[in-house]
Structures are given as structure tokens and as C-alpha cells.
Design an enzyme around this catalytic site. Structure first.
Site, PDB file in Angstrom:
ATOM      1  N   CYS A  41       0.832  -1.200   0.000  1.00 48.64           N
ATOM      2  CA  CYS A  41       0.000   0.000   0.000  1.00 48.64           C
ATOM      3  C   CYS A  41       0.868   1.252   0.000  1.00 48.64           C
ATOM      4  CB  CYS A  41      -0.902   0.000   1.232  1.00 48.64           C
ATOM      5  SG  CYS A  41       0.039   0.120   2.777  1.00 48.64           S
ATOM      6  N   CYS A  44       3.388   1.550   2.802  1.00 55.35           N
ATOM      7  CA  CYS A  44       4.625   0.806   2.531  1.00 55.35           C
ATOM      8  C   CYS A  44       5.560   1.633   1.661  1.00 55.35           C
ATOM      9  CB  CYS A  44       4.317  -0.517   1.824  1.00 55.35           C
ATOM     10  SG  CYS A  44       3.312  -1.679   2.752  1.00 55.35           S
ATOM     11  N   ASP A 444       2.459 -26.860  -2.080  1.00 53.59           N
ATOM     12  CA  ASP A 444       3.786 -26.711  -1.496  1.00 53.59           C
ATOM     13  C   ASP A 444       3.603 -26.604   0.021  1.00 53.59           C
ATOM     14  OD1 ASP A 444       6.591 -25.973  -1.194  1.00 53.59           O
ATOM     15  OD2 ASP A 444       5.848 -23.933  -0.876  1.00 53.59           O
ATOM     16  N   ASP A 624       4.521 -20.943  -3.420  1.00 49.82           N
ATOM     17  CA  ASP A 624       4.916 -19.546  -3.220  1.00 49.82           C
ATOM     18  C   ASP A 624       6.387 -19.268  -3.441  1.00 49.82           C
ATOM     19  OD1 ASP A 624       6.031 -20.730  -0.828  1.00 49.82           O
ATOM     20  OD2 ASP A 624       6.078 -18.705   0.005  1.00 49.82           O
ATOM     21  N   ASP A 628       9.122 -23.287  -6.498  1.00 52.71           N
ATOM     22  CA  ASP A 628       7.818 -23.722  -7.008  1.00 52.71           C
ATOM     23  C   ASP A 628       7.503 -23.136  -8.377  1.00 52.71           C
ATOM     24  OD1 ASP A 628       7.225 -25.032  -4.537  1.00 52.71           O
ATOM     25  OD2 ASP A 628       6.702 -23.093  -3.685  1.00 52.71           O
TER      26      ASP A 628
END
Length: 725
Positions: A41, A44, A444, A624, A628
Site C-alpha cells: 500500500c 509501505c 507446497d 509460493d 515452485d
């Protein structure tokens, strides 16, 4: 010294209240690019930019929220390794990107372009319709002809501009001698215009400029809806390539030289300081430390590294300096090979044929043949080319695939809105169709089913005095287990003991003196204990028996519910992780998953997905980490959390915006319903054509009536799609 975990989550109170901010402009003359997967956002952005701009050597820092990337103009002596700890102290995970490996970010003009064309077509069609009302109301002769010519003056440039995407796509298809949905669209528009101009030139009663504009408007509406369902996603392979370390420190006769990684050769000696990522594959020739391999393998616990051990590009050196001898550089590194795997997997998945494509393949030739036969039949029957042309135009317009063009994007947009409200972002246009077919779900472990951060589970088993000593030792280390221990002890209100001379021994732990006794916190063998199957940090005080502080990887919210719901829906659930056998087995038993794989490398995961596909399964992959990414791209459809690394989010079709996994099962259910609605829309369009086409062929529908009928079918399809909300 830094400890980076695969989940990359960061606490951000501002995200709860501050609105998202659009993309920010980025200076062109940047020297350092940082990936910031944890920003969400405007709060941040403000924090990151403030911290970076306050650092000596930083001339300018700009954050792009859309790309989750910071571009920083710095003084020549400032490096990324100086800036990453600054952001980590502020609570944000950061990774250096190679600016040269990233394509130049261009302003996304496609959406605005479509919207502009849609607005022009809508405005023009409304004006022409107003003129048509005058004709319908009884205007005759010169007045009628004047209105027709004014309509032509509005319609011709408006269609030339608005319908340009259809003309371009149709021309591209015809150049390679194939048909697509745009070919009958263009023919219908052109035939309506030609017929209208002919009628106007001959002072005819009817012109169909409004029909041509209405066709264009509805088709552009469908195209824009389709665009809205697509994410402006970059290539996952490109993102992986950018994660490769751009610079390295080469040792020549003991002297350090910072050079571009592209200039490294096999056999070079390379120094990797604590907190740095491995620039190449290599063998450790001096030093000892611990490596965070979570981005590549998903292992939650750092592994001990010493002389003779092989390391891979992308692994993070945590505690001590290491010198490597390069064994693979450039395109031969494991990280680059992973990027190749992703590129191959992405190209394979792009061959998926959507329902709309399948319909167009059958539909387009049939429309052309039917219109041509109508023209020939009426010309032979009546001998009047004007009548034959009018009927051919009516057939093309009434069969124009507006309803088919809207069938998929209207449903996809409605379904995407429903899932977005539940915390899921659909990125790919065909993701819902593929998700509805999924019969196997592969999860995962680290950062997906679990939070990816170690959590102390037995604090209450230890005497307060021992915890105080452990806290004093833990606070001197950035090791993930030490950080988790210190956090748990502080939250319990415990203060550190007065331990003197605390030092960290890279790869082993921390030690010091407490009331005349030597104390250690670290690996089991280092403190004289036997390592069990659980993840533990051991504390020894003098001659007393060592005690273990045990850790586990906490489940994500909704993980158990998601697995149960998917199994109840008849889907086969698989757990696949690069973590150790014990950790994976424990989690599988906890969730009731019987099919699981541990210690899987990235290529192993991608191969397992391919094997399941070869067996006829449609695989949904949920992951994630960097390890992966190839599997996410290889799966029939894929989901990644918003906290995932950039490369994993880019490779996936759907992004889970929150921490809760429970919406995954609902997404599968919504996808099935959405596909059902799409098929219903195709049936509506088919029924409409079965009724309307014969009327046009026998001459009972003028091009204007055909346009009205086509508009009615398009509106019906859109209303049916809204039932999904």
C-alpha cells in the site's frame, strides 16, 4: 547478517487502513533495482522511500507498487548489499534485481486504447441513432438523404478508428490463410457500411450506419471486458533471470575485485559475504556458515556449510564469509536452468484452447459460407444485386459473434469480481476454465500451507533462568531460529540475562560466559547433544545437560479447512516440498494428506506435475517459492499467495490476496459454475442463431432488424453472466 525466509511476509499496519496507490514514475538513470515482495500500500511506499532516501549514498529512490520494485539512483560506492539491511530493519524483505535483465517498463496503453475506442463507438452510435429516429419518424427524400449522409460522415471515421483492432486481427489471420472470430466481424461491419453507402447514394429508404456502429460498440465492450480479466503480468522467466546476482566479488591473488557476474568464468574464486546470495554454482574452498536455501528448495531450517560443500546460485549466505570456486556460471547455473524450465512450461500451457476459441473455429467458416450462399441464392432468384447484398449483409450482421464474443469475458468478469471480494485475484483469461477442470491439487509446504517462519513451541518447559540465558545469546544472532526464540521470550515478558563476551560462531551458534560458566546456543553437536527429528536450537550451561528449544512451522489460517473442502469435493490432494522427510511427514499427518513427497528439487516438482498430467490429471498447483515457479508454470492452473516471491506470483494464474487459504476451495466451485454459465451463453447464442438466421436468409430481416436482434442476444448473454454474482 540477514535471514531471508521464503514467505517474505512483513508486518504493515498501514496496509489495513491505507488505500492502494497506482504505479509511480521511476527515474530512468537508475543503478540499483530491488524486488520488494512484501509491500502492499501507500504506507509501505512512504516507509521504503523514506528509509532509502535517508541512507547515505542514495540520491533518489522511487517505489513502483504495481511491480513491487524499488529503483534507486545511488553514488558509485553504494551497493545493494548496503541497502537491503536498511529495508529489512524496517520490516520489508528485499532482493537485488539485475536492471539489465528487466525489460524497460512501458506505460500500459492497451486498456486506455480499448476504452477510448469503446467511448468513440458509443458516442457515435448514439448520435447516428438519433438521426435514424428522424428517418423512422417519416423524413423523406432530401431530408432523409441528408440525415443518411450526416450519419455516414459520423460512422465512417468512427468505425475506422474504433474497429481498428478487429481489422488488424482479421488481416493477420487472412495473411496466414486461416479464419478467426474477427474475420466475420469485419465482413459484417464492412458489408453494413457498403450496403448503407449504396442505399444512400441511390436515395434508398434505409441505411444501416447505426447497425455497423452498434456492432462495433458491443464487440469492443466484450474485448474490453476480456482485457480487464487479464493481468499485466511480466514473464516469470524474465523475473527469475532478474533475480540472478548482477555483481560478484572475485578474488585474484587475495585482492578483491567487484565485477559483473557475466564476466565470471569456471574456476574463479568468489567471495560471498554474510547476507549475500550465491552468484554462481560452486564449491566452498574456505569458510563456514549457514545457508538459507528456502527460495530454491523450501527448506525451513538453514543448512550448515563448510569446505567441500556444493552450493547453488540463489542460495543466501547467512552467518559467515565464504569463498567459492565457480563450477557453473551464466546459463549453466541452477537458477538459470530453473528459468528455462519455467519458459518451457509457460509455452506448453499457452497451447490451452479456450471454449471461445473452440467455438470460433467452428463458427467463422459456417458464417461465411451461409452469407455467401444467401447472396448467390437471392441473386439467382431475383436478379437484383441490391436485394442480394442487403440479405447477405443481414445474414452476416445477425450471425455476427457479439454474443459469442461476450459469452466468455462477461462471465469471467462477474466471476473475477466475486472471487476478488473473497480475496482472490484472477490473472489469466482462461484461468477459470482451467480451474474448473482441476481434479488434483498439489500444495507446497513452506510459505503455502505453513507460514514459512519458525515458531517456538516449548517455551513453557524451561526454567525462566535458562530462557533468560538463551534470550541473551539469541539476540546476538540473525539466525531464523534465534530470531524466533528471542521474539517468543520477549512476548512472554522475559528479559535477557547478563551474559558477557557473546560472539557468534558462523555455522554453529552463539556463545559467551554467564556467572563463570561457558554457555552456548546453537547446533546439537556443537553443544554436546544428539539431534532429534525435530527442528531445535540447543542450550548448554556449563557442565549441565543441554536442553532443546523446539520449533515448528505454523499452519496458515484456513489450511486445514481448504484441504478438507477439496477432498470433500472429490479432488486428490498431494503435498510436495523440498523440506526434510520428518517435517513433511508431520504436516501431512496433521492435515490427513496421504500422498506426499519430501526433499523435492525444483525440477523434481515440475517433473511430478508433468507425470500427473501425462496420467490424464488436471493439476492445480499452489505454491509460493522460487523453487515452485517451474511447477506453477507447468501445472494446468496455479495459485500463489500475495506474500510469494515476485517470480512465483508472475508464474501463477491466480493470486491469493490474504493469508487465509480457505477461499481456494470456493474458487474451484466458482470456476465450475462460471464454466457452466459460459456453456449456457453459448447455448443462448446458438438458439438465437437457429431462430434468427432462417429469418434473415428468407429476407424477413433487414440489416437494421438484424442489428437489433444481435444487440438483444448480447444483452441476454450479459444478464445471464450477472447471475454468477
Amino acid at each position: 547478517m540477514t535471514a531471508q525466509l521464503s514467505s517474505g511476509t512483513a508486518a504493515c499496519p498501514g496496509c489495513l487502513a491505507a488505500p492502494a496507490e497506482p504505479a509511480r514514475p521511476i527515474p530512468e538513470d537508475v543503478q540499483i533495482a530491488l524486488s520488494l515482495p512484501g509491500i502492499h500500500c501507500s504506507a509501505c511506499i512512504a516507509t521504503v522511500e523514506r528509509e532509502l532516501n535517508a541512507h547515505p549514498g542514495v540520491e533518489d529512490a522511487r517505489v513502483n507498487l504495481t511491480l513491487k520494485r524499488a529503483m534507486i539512483k545511488v553514488a558509485p560506492e553504494t551497493r545493494a548489499v548496503d541497502l537491503i539491511p536498511v529495508l529489512e530493519k524496517a520490516g520489508f524483505e528485499a532482493h537485488e534485481l539485475d536492471p539489465g535483465a528487466l525489460s524497460a517498463t512501458q506505460t500500459d496503453k492497451a486498456g486506455r486504447d480499448l476504452l477510448m475506442r469503446l467511448a468513440v463507438a458509443g458516442f457515435a452510435s448514439m448520435n447516428v441513432m438519433l438521426l435514424s429516429v428522424s428517418v423512422w419518424s417519416g423524413a423523406t427524400d432530401a431530408t432523409r438523404d441528408m440525415f443518411h449522409w450526416i450519419s455516414a460522415a459520423i460512422a465512417l471515421p468512427a468505425i475506422a478508428f474504433s474497429a481498428q483492432p478487429f481489422f488488424s486481427n482479421a488481416l493477420s489471420a487472412l495473411r496466414v490463410r486461416r479464419l478467426n472470430m474477427d474475420v466475420p466481424i469485419v465482413l459484417a461491419i464492412l458489408l453494413a457500411l457498403v450496403t448503407s453507402l449504396w442505399e444512400t447514394a441511390l436515395s434508398g429508404e434505409h441505411a444501416y450506419f447505426d447497425a455497423a456502429l452498434t456492432l462495433t460498440f458491443f464487440l469492443l465492450a466484450g474485448r474490453y471486458l476480456d482485457y480487464r480479466t487479464r493481468a499485466a503480468a511480466r514473464s516469470a522467466a524474465e523475473e527469475l533471470t532478474a533475480l540472478e546476482v548482477p555483481r560478484a566479488i572475485r578474488l585474484v591473488d587475495g585482492v578483491e575485485h567487484e565485477i559483473a557476474v557475466a564476466d565470471l568464468k569456471v574456476g574463479d574464486l568468489i567471495l560471498v559475504r554474510p547476507g549475500g546470495r550465491m552468484p554462481v554454482d560452486g564449491e566452498i574452498v574456505s569458510g563456514q556458515s549457514e545457508l538459507d536455501r528456502s527460495l530454491l528448495t523450501g527448506e525451513t531450517v538453514p543448512v550448515f556449510a563448510e569446505i567441500g560443500q556444493l552450493v547453488s546460485a540463489g542460495e543466501v549466505n547467512l552467518t559467515g564469509p565464504l569463498t567459492l570456486r565457480a563450477t557453473a556460471v551464466g546459463e549453466d547455473t541452477s537458477l538459470h536452468r530453473m528459468a528455462d524450465l519455467v519458459a518451457i512450461a509457460e509455452s506448453g500451457r499457452s497451447r490451452y484452447t479456450s471454449l471461445a476459441d473452440k467455438a470460433a473455429k467452428l463458427y467463422a467458416p459456417g458464417v461465411h459460407i451461409l452469407s455467401a450462399l444467401s447472396f448467390l441464392g437471392w441473386y439467382i432468384y431475383s436478379g437484383d444485386i441490391r436485394t442480394a447484398l442487403n440479405i447477405a449483409a443481414a445474414v452476416l450482421i445477425i450471425t455476427c459473434p457479439c454474443a459469442l464474443g461476450l459469452a466468455v469475458p462477461a462471465v469471467t468478469t462477474a466471476a473475477s469480481g466475486r472471487l476478488f471480494r473473497k480475496g482472490m485475484l484472477i490473472k489469466h483469461a482462461t484461468a477459470l476454465e482451467r480451474l474448473s477442470e482441476a481434479d488434483t491439487v498439489v500444495f507446497d509446504k513452506t510459505g503455502t500451507l505453513t507460514s514459512g517462519a519458525p515458531e517456538l513451541v516449548n517455551l513453557g518447559e524451561h526454567a525462566r533462568a535458562k530462557v533468560e540465558v538463551a534470550l541473551a545469546l539469541a539476540e546476538a544472532s540473525a539466525h531464523p531460529l534465534s530470531v524466533a526464540l528471542a521474539k517468543a521470550a520477549r512476548e512472554a515478558g522475559i528479559k535477557p540475562a547478563s551474559v558477557r563476551g557473546v560472539v557468534e560462531v558462523p555455522g554453529y551458534g552463539t556463545e559467551g560466559d554467564y556467572r563463570g560458566q561457558h554457555v552456548r546456543l546453537g547446533r546439537a553437536a556443537w553443544v554436546g547433544a544428539e539431534q532429534g527429528s525435530e527442528t531445535s536450537a540447543w542450550l548448554s550451561i556449563g557442565d549441565h545437560a543441554p536442553v532443546a528449544f523446539r520449533f515448528s512451522d505454523a499452519l496458515r489460517p484456513g489450511a486445514a479447512e481448504a484441504v478438507d473442502a477439496l477432498r470433500s469435493a472429490g479432488k486428490h490432494v498431494v503435498l510436495m516440498s523440498g523440506d526434510s522427510q520428518g517435517a513433511v511427514c508431520t504436516l501431512a499427518e496433521k492435515l490427513g494428506i496421504t500422498d506426499w513427497i519430501a526433499e523435492a528439487l525444483p525440477q523434481d516438482k515440475a517433473q511430478r506435475i508433468q507425470d500427473l498430467s501425462d496420467q490424464g490429471h488436471y493439476v492445480l498447483m499452489v505454491g509460493d517459492g522460487l523453487n515452485d515457479t517451474a511447477a506453477l508454470a507447468a501445472a494446468h492452473v496455479s495459485i500463489s499467495p500475495a506474500s510469494a516471491l515476485d517470480a512465483a506470483r508472475v508464474a501463477s494464474d491466480i493470486v491469493l490476496l490474504g493469508n487465509d487459504l480457505s477461499p481456494i476451495a470456493d474458487a474451484c466451485d466458482t470456476a465450475v459454475k462460471a464454466t457452466k454459465r459460459i456453456r449456457e451463453n453459448f447455448r443462448i447464442a446458438t438458439v438465437y442463431n437457429v431462430i434468427a438466421v432462417p429469418l434473415a436468409v428468407i429476407g424477413l430481416a433487414t440489416p437494421l432488424i438484424a442489428a437489433l436482434a444481435m444487440s438483444t442476444s448480447s444483452i441476454t448473454v450479459s444478464l445471464n453472466a450477472l447471475r454468477l454474482r
